[in-house]
Scaffold this motif. Structure first.
Motif, PDB file in Angstrom:
ATOM      1  N   GLY A 155      14.159  10.794   6.588  1.00  0.00           N
ATOM      2  CA  GLY A 155      12.764  10.768   7.004  1.00  0.00           C
ATOM      3  C   GLY A 155      12.186   9.385   6.808  1.00  0.00           C
ATOM      4  N   LYS A 156      11.111   9.066   7.513  1.00  0.00           N
ATOM      5  CA  LYS A 156      10.538   7.726   7.499  1.00  0.00           C
ATOM      6  C   LYS A 156       9.064   7.767   7.134  1.00  0.00           C
ATOM      7  CE  LYS A 156      14.379   5.997   9.167  1.00  0.00           C
ATOM      8  NZ  LYS A 156      15.243   5.127   8.362  1.00  0.00           N
ATOM      9  N   ILE A 157       8.585   6.637   6.604  1.00  0.00           N
ATOM     10  CA  ILE A 157       7.158   6.419   6.461  1.00  0.00           C
ATOM     11  C   ILE A 157       6.832   5.076   7.104  1.00  0.00           C
ATOM     12  CG2 ILE A 157       7.114   7.718   4.302  1.00  0.00           C
ATOM     13  CD1 ILE A 157       6.692   5.105   2.843  1.00  0.00           C
ATOM     14  N   GLU A 158       5.553   4.866   7.396  1.00  0.00           N
ATOM     15  CA  GLU A 158       5.120   3.628   8.032  1.00  0.00           C
ATOM     16  C   GLU A 158       4.197   2.863   7.101  1.00  0.00           C
ATOM     17  OE1 GLU A 158       5.164   5.170  12.684  1.00  0.00           O
ATOM     18  OE2 GLU A 158       3.297   4.552  11.710  1.00  0.00           O
ATOM     19  N   LEU A 159       4.410   1.555   7.030  1.00  0.00           N
ATOM     20  CA  LEU A 159       3.601   0.679   6.189  1.00  0.00           C
ATOM     21  C   LEU A 159       2.996  -0.405   7.055  1.00  0.00           C
ATOM     22  CD1 LEU A 159       2.601  -0.634   3.552  1.00  0.00           C
ATOM     23  CD2 LEU A 159       4.865  -1.665   3.307  1.00  0.00           C
TER      24      LEU A 159
ATOM     25  N   ILE B 270       9.268  -5.273  -2.505  1.00  0.00           N
ATOM     26  CA  ILE B 270       8.424  -5.276  -1.315  1.00  0.00           C
ATOM     27  C   ILE B 270       6.983  -5.489  -1.764  1.00  0.00           C
ATOM     28  CG2 ILE B 270       7.655  -3.963   0.697  1.00  0.00           C
ATOM     29  CD1 ILE B 270      10.198  -2.232   0.304  1.00  0.00           C
ATOM     30  N   THR B 271       6.305  -6.452  -1.157  1.00  0.00           N
ATOM     31  CA  THR B 271       4.920  -6.742  -1.496  1.00  0.00           C
ATOM     32  C   THR B 271       4.089  -6.717  -0.229  1.00  0.00           C
ATOM     33  OG1 THR B 271       5.641  -8.156  -3.314  1.00  0.00           O
ATOM     34  CG2 THR B 271       3.348  -8.333  -2.644  1.00  0.00           C
ATOM     35  N   ALA B 272       2.976  -6.012  -0.264  1.00  0.00           N
ATOM     36  CA  ALA B 272       2.072  -5.949   0.884  1.00  0.00           C
ATOM     37  C   ALA B 272       0.645  -6.112   0.380  1.00  0.00           C
ATOM     38  CB  ALA B 272       2.227  -4.625   1.627  1.00  0.00           C
ATOM     39  N   SER B 273      -0.219  -6.758   1.170  1.00  0.00           N
ATOM     40  CA  SER B 273      -1.611  -6.960   0.779  1.00  0.00           C
ATOM     41  C   SER B 273      -2.474  -7.044   2.023  1.00  0.00           C
ATOM     42  CB  SER B 273      -1.762  -8.236  -0.071  1.00  0.00           C
ATOM     43  OG  SER B 273      -1.370  -9.378   0.679  1.00  0.00           O
ATOM     44  N   GLY B 274      -3.784  -6.788   1.836  1.00  0.00           N
ATOM     45  CA  GLY B 274      -4.736  -6.871   2.943  1.00  0.00           C
ATOM     46  C   GLY B 274      -4.723  -5.636   3.803  1.00  0.00           C
ATOM     47  N   LYS B 275      -5.642  -4.709   3.538  1.00  0.00           N
ATOM     48  CA  LYS B 275      -5.750  -3.480   4.320  1.00  0.00           C
ATOM     49  C   LYS B 275      -4.414  -2.763   4.445  1.00  0.00           C
ATOM     50  CE  LYS B 275      -9.816  -4.808   7.024  1.00  0.00           C
ATOM     51  NZ  LYS B 275     -10.411  -4.922   8.356  1.00  0.00           N
ATOM     52  N   VAL B 276      -3.818  -2.482   3.302  1.00  0.00           N
ATOM     53  CA  VAL B 276      -2.531  -1.788   3.278  1.00  0.00           C
ATOM     54  C   VAL B 276      -2.736  -0.332   3.668  1.00  0.00           C
ATOM     55  CG1 VAL B 276      -0.579  -1.113   1.856  1.00  0.00           C
ATOM     56  CG2 VAL B 276      -1.690  -3.326   1.482  1.00  0.00           C
ATOM     57  N   VAL B 277      -1.960   0.126   4.623  1.00  0.00           N
ATOM     58  CA  VAL B 277      -2.025   1.514   5.074  1.00  0.00           C
ATOM     59  C   VAL B 277      -0.605   2.062   5.113  1.00  0.00           C
ATOM     60  CG1 VAL B 277      -2.681   3.098   6.923  1.00  0.00           C
ATOM     61  CG2 VAL B 277      -4.083   1.074   6.459  1.00  0.00           C
ATOM     62  N   VAL B 278      -0.379   3.153   4.389  1.00  0.00           N
ATOM     63  CA  VAL B 278       0.927   3.805   4.360  1.00  0.00           C
ATOM     64  C   VAL B 278       0.754   5.211   4.910  1.00  0.00           C
ATOM     65  CG1 VAL B 278       2.895   4.484   2.955  1.00  0.00           C
ATOM     66  CG2 VAL B 278       1.540   2.484   2.309  1.00  0.00           C
TER      67      VAL B 278
END
Length: 685
Positions: free
Chosen positions: A79-83, A97-105
């Motif tokens: 199964g998958k998720i979206e980032l 894994i690093t994400a920033s600025g209006k992060v939506v998962v």
């Protein structure tokens, strides 16, 4: 920027949120289970998600950078998720894994937004911080930091708060694939909901609704033809909570300084607080809640401790068993006044419920008997069984005293089988029932007992009459009845009582219509002042009620009691119940006249009040305090049929009514908790 992660992290992350939702859901039960009993849907076990087949985690940068080869050092379910994020990085050496600025998962019908997200694939720890929001269906969770170890099933949420919508809780927590969970009619599919910027903005609370309420009352009786003064039944569908910190493991959730309320506004009028609350699933039916310093805070000013009443350890049955050690009530006739009781559940499942409730008659023991006299003890039982989707079995029995030499005078019982029918395209109810010593209030004749009865009744709903605005309902019945009579020709010479046995055949109908004479202006909705003392905006109005009704009772001795009557009344209210003094007056005035032919041989159904005037007024005195009176009088004899005096303390979230009826020597205290639903994001407590 879009990235694909595996469903393993998604399932584990949502499981943490699921625990928090369940904790907040059951924490409110510490104080409210007495009024919620029977209204809570069974919840799925939080540990019941089956293990999925393992597959490698895949991570791919699809924009603004070279593609990173898939990693294979972690197993996860398929199964998958979206980032999505404005900025993102992947360190192949540290596997971070690093994400920033209006992060939506987006994952499995859930959505997580945050300012920053960090996932360590080696330690298997995910951390989100900065205005974290987690949404699944209609369940919403907020926090400043969300940390979760998806291998050891450990985590924490800092400054947690959220909204719980109970009607869809089971569906929203379902971990099956999104495609297999149907979307309710009128609700947008999950993929069509705008979930990024909209969740970040502090949308004010709007569209506040009051779908109902739940209530408890110390008296079990009302007068049939008067407006009810006691709240009964219902459920609370929407709650919001707040906690300093929530820690969760694989089998329990611990919340520090948790607060829960049904109030959409802050500060809440009524809230449950606990310094510490721990939730744990024991088995498929029971959960355990351990609390420390649990209390109810009223008007944000004083606390009512809960521990002496509800204990620090509470077992919650998902089918609706009450966790209370005891309840109390008042019955001045059968039980001598004030009494306490405690319920036990020998059989309790979704299809069949058996409740046995021992009782102790405190007032009777104190005023006239010894504390251990058998007459100071009693018991009642209730049975509810679903024989089929449209067939229900209901039975009750009560023994008001264990002095068995008077068992025939102390026992009351009733059993009924109700069948839902669809006749003439309208839902009808067919009831076959039998009773022993059923108590009936008959106007000026006061309380009458039906010694025994067996028969059946068919009752219709209110059926509209075309487009006229009028509606009617009818009822048909047949019973074999043994009850009191004053007809000497029906009583034997050597009788020991005034009971007579006859068959009764009944048909009745009612046709009514209301006319709106005037309607004023309500206050603007969604303003806190509008809901100062009422769960709904109060709109002034004036209404005329009219109707005619008729009935015919035929008895097996050849007698009949035909009756036809009409009623006309006016009711209304003035003011908006928002200002401090004299901003609300409610009233009703009804004249009822009926014309009877010959009279019934029984006393319990004999028509003796031919002209009745019923009137009532409810007046705000100061703030939430209202005084009221509701009375009915026989105009022919001048005899008072029944009068209720009541003092009401009314707030938007709760209501308390003190009632006294001198004619019936009844007194009661009623409590109502109002239910709310709303749109938008609720503020901090």
């Amino acid at each position: 920027m879009g990235k694909k992660l595996d469903r393993y992290m998604a399932r584990r992350t949502w499981k943490a949120a699921q625990y928090l939702l369940l904790l907040s859901y059951y924490s409110i039960d510490i104080s409210l289970r007495p009024v919620l009993a029977g209204s809570v849907a069974p919840l799925p076990s939080v540990n019941s998600t089956p293990a999925a087949k393992s597959s490698p985690l895949t991570y791919t940068i699809v924009q603004n950078g070279p593609e990173v080869p898939p990693t294979t050092n972690i197993s996860a379910p398929s199964g998958k998720i979206e980032l999505d994020a404005q900025q993102q990085e992947f360190d192949n050496n540290t596997q971070i894994i690093t994400a920033s600025g209006k992060v939506v998962v987006r994952f499995n019908k859930a959505l997580l937004t945050a300012d920053r997200l960090r996932v360590n694939l080696l330690t298997k720890i995910a951390t989100a911080d900065g205005s974290v929001t987690l949404v699944r269906g209609k369940q919403i969770l907020y926090g400043t930091q969300f940390e979760y170890n998806f291998e050891d099933d450990l985590g924490s949420i800092v400054e947690a708060r959220g909204d719980i919508y109970q009607p869809t809780l089971v569906r929203d927590l379902n971990l099956v694939s999104p495609a297999s969970v149907p979307t309710p009619a009128g609700e947008k599919p999950f993929t069509e909901i705008l979930l990024s910027d909209r969740l970040r903005n502090d949308q004010p609370v709007t569209n506040i609704r009051n779908p109902g309420s739940v209530g408890i009352n110390t008296s079990e009786r009302d007068i049939d033809f008067q407006p009810t003064l006691r709240p009964t039944g219902g459920t609370v569908t929407r709650l919001r909570f707040q906690a300093d910190k929530v820690d969760f493991t694989g089998d329990r959730v611990i919340a520090e300084k948790i607060r829960i309320t049904n109030d959409p506004f802050s500060p809440p009028e009524l809230q449950v607080k606990a310094d510490r609350a721990e939730f744990k699933t024991i088995n498929s039916e029971e959960d355990e809640i351990l609390t420390r310093n649990a209390r109810i805070t009223v008007e944000n000013s004083f606390d009512i401790p809960l521990s002496p009443i509800f204990r620090d350890r509470v077992l919650i049955n998902r089918l609706g068993k009450s966790p209370n050690p005891f309840n109390f009530g008042f019955d001045g006739q059968d039980r001598g006044g004030f009494f306490i009781e405690n319920a036990f559940y020998p059989v309790f499942d979704p299809r069949f419920k058996l409740t046995i409730t021992p009782q102790y008659f405190v007032q009777r023991a104190v005023t006239g008997l010894s504390f251990f006299d058998p007459a100071s003890f009693g018991v009642k039982t209730n049975i509810e069984g679903n024989l089929s989707p449209n067939t229900t079995l209901l039975a009750s029995a009560a023994l008001a005293g264990l002095n068995f030499d008077k068992i025939s005078d102390n026992f009351r019982g009733q059993v009924a089988v109700r069948q839902n029918l669809n006749l003439f395209e309208y839902p009808h109810v067919f009831t076959a029932e039998a009773s022993y010593r059923q108590r009936v209030f008959n106007g000026s004749l006061r309380d009458q007992n039906i010694q025994s009865s067996i028969g059946a009744v068919l009752a219709s709903p209110y059926i509209p009459v075309g487009n006229t605005g009028a509606s009617f309902n009818y009822q048909l019945g047949a019973q074999a009845i043994n009850a009191n009579t004053d007809r000497q020709n029906l009583l034997g010479a050597n009788r020991t009582n005034d009971l007579v046995s006859l068959n009764r055949y009944q048909a009745s109908a009612n046709l009514g219509k209301s006319f709106k004479l005037w309607e004023g202006q309500g206050l603007p909705p969604n303003q806190k002042e509008t809901y100062n003392y009422s769960p709904t905006p109060v709109i002034p109005y004036l209404q005329l009620n009219t109707g005619i009704q008729g009935a015919i009772n035929s008895y097996s001795n050849g007698e009949n009691q035909p009756v036809i009557g009409y009623y006309v009344g006016i009711q209304g209210q003035f003011g908006n119940f928002s200002k401090q003094t004299f901003d609300y007056t409610g009233f009703n005035l009804t004249y009822f006249q009926q014309f009877r032919g010959t009279s019934s041989p029984f006393l319990f159904d004999r028509i003796v009040d031919n002209r009745i005037l019923s009137a009532g007024i409810n007046q705000q005195i100061s703030g939430p305090f209202r005084l009221g009176i509701q009375s009915s009088i026989n105009l022919d004899s001048g005899q008072q049929i029944s009068t209720d005096y009541y003092l009401e303390y009314s707030r938007r979230t709760y209501n308390v009514i003190l009632r006294y009826n001198p004619a019936l020597q009844l007194g009661s205290i009623g409590f109502r908790l109002n239910d709310f639903n709303w749109d938008g994001i609720t503020p901090s407590f």
